[in-house]
Design an enzyme around this catalytic site. Structure first.
Site, PDB file in Angstrom:
ATOM      1  N   SER A 198       0.796  -1.236   0.000  1.00 47.78           N
ATOM      2  CA  SER A 198       0.000   0.000   0.000  1.00 47.78           C
ATOM      3  C   SER A 198       0.823   1.278   0.000  1.00 47.78           C
ATOM      4  O   SER A 198       0.271   2.367   0.135  1.00 47.78           O
ATOM      5  CB  SER A 198      -0.972   0.025   1.197  1.00 47.78           C
ATOM      6  OG  SER A 198      -1.841  -1.087   1.156  1.00 47.78           O
ATOM      7  N   GLY A 200       2.715   2.182  -2.632  1.00 48.68           N
ATOM      8  CA  GLY A 200       2.590   2.723  -3.981  1.00 48.68           C
ATOM      9  C   GLY A 200       3.537   2.122  -4.997  1.00 48.68           C
ATOM     10  O   GLY A 200       3.879   2.771  -5.988  1.00 48.68           O
ATOM     11  N   THR A 202       3.176  -0.410  -7.233  1.00 55.94           N
ATOM     12  CA  THR A 202       2.623  -0.638  -8.572  1.00 55.94           C
ATOM     13  C   THR A 202       2.399   0.668  -9.302  1.00 55.94           C
ATOM     14  O   THR A 202       2.716   0.790 -10.497  1.00 55.94           O
ATOM     15  CB  THR A 202       1.305  -1.434  -8.482  1.00 55.94           C
ATOM     16  OG1 THR A 202       1.537  -2.676  -7.815  1.00 55.94           O
ATOM     17  CG2 THR A 202       0.746  -1.702  -9.861  1.00 55.94           C
ATOM     18  N   GLU A 225       0.123  -9.903 -10.201  1.00 53.20           N
ATOM     19  CA  GLU A 225      -0.804  -9.672  -9.092  1.00 53.20           C
ATOM     20  C   GLU A 225      -2.125  -9.064  -9.534  1.00 53.20           C
ATOM     21  O   GLU A 225      -3.184  -9.439  -9.044  1.00 53.20           O
ATOM     22  CB  GLU A 225      -0.142  -8.763  -8.053  1.00 53.20           C
ATOM     23  CG  GLU A 225      -0.973  -8.589  -6.789  1.00 53.20           C
ATOM     24  CD  GLU A 225      -0.245  -7.798  -5.724  1.00 53.20           C
ATOM     25  OE1 GLU A 225      -0.364  -8.150  -4.539  1.00 53.20           O
ATOM     26  OE2 GLU A 225       0.448  -6.812  -6.071  1.00 53.20           O
ATOM     27  N   GLN A 346       8.517  -7.268  -2.328  1.00 57.05           N
ATOM     28  CA  GLN A 346       7.876  -7.031  -1.047  1.00 57.05           C
ATOM     29  C   GLN A 346       8.919  -6.972   0.056  1.00 57.05           C
ATOM     30  O   GLN A 346       9.944  -7.648   0.003  1.00 57.05           O
ATOM     31  CB  GLN A 346       6.884  -8.163  -0.738  1.00 57.05           C
ATOM     32  CG  GLN A 346       5.641  -8.148  -1.588  1.00 57.05           C
ATOM     33  CD  GLN A 346       4.594  -7.162  -1.088  1.00 57.05           C
ATOM     34  OE1 GLN A 346       4.928  -6.193  -0.415  1.00 57.05           O
ATOM     35  NE2 GLN A 346       3.340  -7.408  -1.405  1.00 57.05           N
ATOM     36  N   GLU A 366      12.233 -12.806   1.893  1.00 57.72           N
ATOM     37  CA  GLU A 366      12.749 -13.994   1.198  1.00 57.72           C
ATOM     38  C   GLU A 366      13.875 -13.569   0.254  1.00 57.72           C
ATOM     39  O   GLU A 366      13.896 -13.908  -0.927  1.00 57.72           O
ATOM     40  CB  GLU A 366      11.632 -14.684   0.423  1.00 57.72           C
ATOM     41  CG  GLU A 366      10.528 -15.226   1.331  1.00 57.72           C
ATOM     42  CD  GLU A 366       9.286 -15.662   0.547  1.00 57.72           C
ATOM     43  OE1 GLU A 366       8.622 -16.602   0.993  1.00 57.72           O
ATOM     44  OE2 GLU A 366       8.999 -15.044  -0.479  1.00 57.72           O
ATOM     45  N   GLY A 368      16.966 -14.204  -0.487  1.00 53.24           N
ATOM     46  CA  GLY A 368      17.768 -15.040  -1.358  1.00 53.24           C
ATOM     47  C   GLY A 368      18.993 -14.289  -1.848  1.00 53.24           C
ATOM     48  O   GLY A 368      19.772 -13.750  -1.071  1.00 53.24           O
ATOM     49  N   LYS A 402      21.349   0.851  -2.847  1.00 52.89           N
ATOM     50  CA  LYS A 402      22.454   0.202  -3.556  1.00 52.89           C
ATOM     51  C   LYS A 402      22.474   0.718  -4.982  1.00 52.89           C
ATOM     52  O   LYS A 402      21.435   0.796  -5.637  1.00 52.89           O
ATOM     53  CB  LYS A 402      22.294  -1.320  -3.549  1.00 52.89           C
ATOM     54  CG  LYS A 402      23.402  -2.036  -4.336  1.00 52.89           C
ATOM     55  CD  LYS A 402      23.223  -3.551  -4.389  1.00 52.89           C
ATOM     56  CE  LYS A 402      24.344  -4.189  -5.207  1.00 52.89           C
ATOM     57  NZ  LYS A 402      24.204  -5.657  -5.306  1.00 52.89           N
ATOM     58  N   ARG A 404      25.282  -0.009  -8.012  1.00 51.72           N
ATOM     59  CA  ARG A 404      26.562  -0.592  -8.394  1.00 51.72           C
ATOM     60  C   ARG A 404      27.399   0.350  -9.263  1.00 51.72           C
ATOM     61  O   ARG A 404      28.616   0.320  -9.228  1.00 51.72           O
ATOM     62  CB  ARG A 404      26.308  -1.912  -9.127  1.00 51.72           C
ATOM     63  CG  ARG A 404      27.551  -2.738  -9.407  1.00 51.72           C
ATOM     64  CD  ARG A 404      27.160  -4.151  -9.802  1.00 51.72           C
ATOM     65  NE  ARG A 404      26.851  -4.977  -8.646  1.00 51.72           N
ATOM     66  CZ  ARG A 404      26.040  -6.028  -8.669  1.00 51.72           C
ATOM     67  NH1 ARG A 404      25.424  -6.351  -9.789  1.00 51.72           N
ATOM     68  NH2 ARG A 404      25.821  -6.736  -7.583  1.00 51.72           N
TER      69      ARG A 404
END
Length: 430
Positions: A198, A200, A202, A225, A346, A366, A368, A402, A404
């Site tokens: 919520s 913003g 998207t 989504e 997210q 998540e 990763g 970040k 690069r």
């Protein structure tokens, strides 16, 4: 069609026996050879290479010992060195051996997949596409060295193209201040836009899609989504500056109908493509982008959002491993299609537990390999989302955490929430 070539394998081994230094140019491993005897010979050659020993028949026989009889004896080694006196085709012969090996391993993988057929046809399709991409990546010719002169000539071409078209430097973001920090979204980069629900994300993505479209770029949007009609509602509201609720309800005033008509004609002229199929696998996305890129070289890809992309196969390491696989695949997709990829992500609920709720790298849900793979990571933060008394009403902070190829910092923009429109502070005040 033959999946092996004994004569080609003999030619490679014979060439090394004739010209020992060729072993240092070889890109093969023993498993690339089909003939077991050839695997054994090449394995010994590699060991001799590691010890910097000259490869010749006498020393090779000594290393093989009794096993020399299994490969045809000393006579067979002598035939290898005399039957193929030409060494100028060494690289081509190695390429043939490698391609034959890929054909064999590919067929074995297909047979294994057939014996372990998944119940879900989408999973089967993803597995097949993943296998095809894996083989394709290995088949591609390696770049190798280039003389700096060639690279400098390319640099001149890019600079001239940049001056004339303004596209080579990358895709424009929706904000002038954000452009200055990021240096725009450059080709072959993976760019992450992350925020809590919520805030913003998207709407921000769609604003950037239109900004790129106005520059003449082709825009590919994967919405995992929301359906296409919702995206169009939001794009139209932002472009026409019509209150979003009025678009959704179809209650437009005469003035709004005029804005609507003008805005629609502007959007319709842009090369924007939307794929709103849910449950897309990363293999399906890469395939779709590759097809679009063939027709439209100046491409930018936007994805809503990363954690909804399926890896297309099972992962022993669970969800984190799958997200990491998707993240690295998106980075590869940016490289192979020479385009910027912007993926929404997210954030975890960890943000809510801190007094200062501005996102940090550790908040990537998540995560990763996301932090490792991304070229830029930008967090969206609204102080009025958490603090009703804030002086920063409708101000969104774009925190570049970040970068690069450039600097990090924060660019502030106005979030005109009634339209889903993001504008520079100077624009709002003007």
């Amino acid at each position: 069609m033959s999946f092996h070539s004994i004569e080609t394998e003999q030619a490679v081994l014979g060439s090394i026996l004739i010209e020992s230094e060729l072993i240092y140019e070889s890109v093969l491993t023993p498993e690339h050879f089909y003939h077991e005897g050839h695997q054994l010979i090449f394995e010994q050659m590699m060991q001799m290479r590691e010890k910097q020993e000259k490869i010749e028949i006498v020393s090779l026989v000594a290393r093989l010992g009794a096993a020399v009889q299994d490969i045809g004896g000393v006579q067979y080694l002598s035939q290898l060195s005399t039957s193929f006196p030409m060494t100028d085709q060494f690289a081509n012969h190695e390429q043939i051996i490698k391609e034959k090996y890929l054909m064999r391993t590919g067929m074995l993988a297909i047979k294994k997949l057939y014996s372990e057929l998944p119940d879900n046809p989408r999973e089967l399709a993803a597995e097949l596409m993943s296998l095809a991409e894996s083989i394709g990546d290995q088949v591609r010719t390696e770049g190798g060295f280039r003389h700096i002169k060639d690279g400098l000539m390319d640099h001149v071409d890019q600079l001239e193209h940049k001056k004339e078209h303004g596209l080579a430097s990358g895709a424009k973001t929706v904000g002038t201040a954000l452009d200055k920090i990021t240096g725009r979204w450059k080709k072959q980069t993976l760019n992450i836009i992350a925020a809590r629900p919520s805030v913003g994300k998207t709407a921000f993505m769609l604003n950037n899609a239109v900004a790129a479209g106005k520059e003449g770029m082709t825009v590919a949007i994967f919405s995992l989504e929301q359906p296409e009609v919702q995206l169009l509602d939001r794009m139209i509201a932002a472009e026409c500056r019509i209150i979003g609720e009025n678009i959704r309800d179809g209650k437009l005033s005469d003035d709004e109908w005029t804005k609507y008509t003008v805005g629609l004609s502007t959007l319709a002229e842009m090369e924007i493509y939307i794929d709103d199929k849910p449950g897309r696998t990363i293999q399906e996305i890469r395939s779709a982008v590759r097809k679009l890129r063939k027709k439209h070289p100046e491409l930018i890809v936007l994805i809503d959002y990363l954690q909804l992309i399926h890896g297309g196969k099972k992962f022993a390491g669970g969800r984190n491993e799958e997200v990491g696989y998707v993240s690295s695949s998106l980075k590869q997709m940016a490289r192979e299609n020479d385009c910027p990829v912007i993926a929404l992500a997210q954030l975890s609920r960890g943000v809510e537990q801190r007094q200062d709720k501005r996102p940090m790298m550790s908040d990537l849900r998540e995560s990763g390999n996301i932090e490792q793979d991304a070229d830029t990571i930008t967090f969206l933060y609204r102080d009025d989302y958490y603090n009703q008394e804030t002086e920063k009403k409708n101000i969104i902070e774009c925190i570049v955490a970040k970068n690069r190829e450039g600097s990090v910092g924060t660019a502030e923009m106005v979030n005109m929430r009634e339209y889903g429109k993001f504008v520079d502070l100077e624009t709002r005040y003007a």
